[in-house]
Enzyme design. Sequence first.
Site: not given
Length: 676
Positions: A367, A396, A414, A416, A418, A502, A548
């Site tokens: 992000c 991670r 991911q 991912d 946004h 979320k 997200h």
Amino acid sequence: MSDVVSPPSPAAINPADTGTEATTTTATTTGVELYGARRDVVVVRVDGELWDLDREIPAGHKVEPVTVGEPDGLAVLRHSAAHVLAQAVQQVNPDAKLGIGPPVTDGFYYDFDVETPFTPEDLKALDKIMGRIIKEGQTFRRRVVTEDEARAELANEPYKLELIGLKGGSGDADGAEDNGENVEVGGAELTIYDNVRGAGRETEAVVWSDLCRGPHLPNTRLIGNGVQLMRSAAAYWRGSEKNPMLQRVYGTAWPTKDELKAHLERLAEAERRDHRRIGAEMDLFSFHDEVGSGLPLFHPKGGVIKRVMEDYVRQRHIEEGFSYVGTPHITKDGLFHTSGHLPYYSDTMFPEMDLEGSKYRLKAMNCPMHNLIFASRGRSYRELPLRLFEFGSVYRYEKSGVVQGLTRVRGLTQDDSHSYVTPEQAPSEVKHLLDFMLSVLRDFGLDDFYLELSTRDDSKPDKFVGSDEDWAAATKILEEVGRETGLELVADPGGAAFYGPKISVQAKDAIGRTWQMGTVQYDFNQPKGFGLEYTAADGTRQQPVMIHSAKFGSIERFMGVLIEHYAGAFPAWLAPVQVKLVPVAEAFDDYVKDVAAQLTARGVRVELDLSDDRFGKKIRNASKEKVPFTLIAGGEDVEAGAVSFRFRDGTQENGVPVADAVERIVAAVAERSQQA
Ligand SMILES: [Zn+2]
Ligand SMILES: [Zn+2]
């Protein structure tokens, strides 16, 4: 807590009354008197606390029956089975010292200090002894003791003595599963439970006792024959490596033998589908000590699945209005302070690195960099929603104990995205993302979902940033959009990220297990931290809302789930090898090569088996590799310009003209057919 229907008129206490749910006592009574006629009632809930059926209940308390069919009742059955296990262990080995024995998911365990670990044969023998104790019908009898009495009685049980010292727990019945110690001493008073043989008769005898807060089933016979010991493992006393190592015996327990059988079948099926095993068998991926825990290497066949998943989801994002972007794996750590991830998430990030006087971090989320792309130039309301998407490789720190195959890794990719939107656009963008995510999952053969709404834990305001109003507004939007999908919406209080609530999609796989898939997260905090703004229609500068979203979650985990969902038998569009060509004899090799060339020209992934293996062996190999289509060619096929299909279920279709066969396979791939 649980739903309490309005109590019936007091004093209407009829032992045979099976229709009564909750009642308020008007005189001293017991659960046996109230519900004794109902075999499925195992304990009672007295003002919200679980009590033994034969314990005296004074007047003025709200009492409800608890059946073995509900979670609390099942936990009592399982915990009662743990007592029987402990009695059996001390029957075999009177020197075994007792630890704790709480109920857990699907069963129970009990910890013992013994000289030698339990063998599988030991567990079988203990199973038999437990069966005898259960049949014997020993009564569980509760006895309140003073601390001194308990100490005297348990002088030979050092671990129990230690627990007595810890007493003073909250008496919170819900804590039992989180904290095993609570099972023994969590109540308001110290109690010992005696197992009594021949209760009520002259010959009655206490055969075994244990310090425990209870409650238990009235009688061991009610545990029934749905119990089985599963395995044993070493476990430190009270979970600390500073303490002695005990031996933990795990068992499973169910109200009936049939339910036990169904549970064991589910375990066997899960074992058969284990993606780590299938991944090795199908040569998809591997892990190496030289690389490190939780860092997978994808082999060519696993690489095909990964690439097909990536190609698919990249194309879908572009179709849904996203721009494909790219960002590095490493960044200066100041960025994560601006985003607010540091210090909140520092213990899940890899440690910092020093380089040329700056501190760097492996990226744990994408992000912040997408925010910089947004902020790289002025933005107008006309550009919104602005949607950025990438395959973000993030790292991670997961403890080595929880790293597991592809489903829990340290390096992941991911899918991912946004979305930057005006506050007015937020609800429709959340809906857009949810619909998009569900359609992605359906293309991968997952179609049984429910949604989970994760919200702030109001008791821990320091764990979450943002005003109460912002949280309430964002939560309301997610809840409304979630309801609109028509799917079940389950609350997950306290499960939100620090920056906003979320919604996550929970999908059931082929054998009914639930996996958390993608998420949609509403964020009003990072735009503030990064000073993001756009020029509104009236010329003012406004702050966008950031949403997200990841559809797969991570490529690695999603692949692990898919391997287990399909048990390795991927539909044709995902299968590493879509067609295996097997000539019946060498004479047909050239014919088969020509068919292969036609398929390859249409983008189909083919493999030829021109080995020296006998025909039958080749067919068995193709079946073992779970290839969707095996095409066979023999004399008759060649003469007719045809091939024969052999499918994974063992059925066959002979004499299909080659051109038709090619079209059929190409269509199955293009349609992402789940059938083949
Ligand atoms: Zn107990
Ligand atoms: Zn994000």
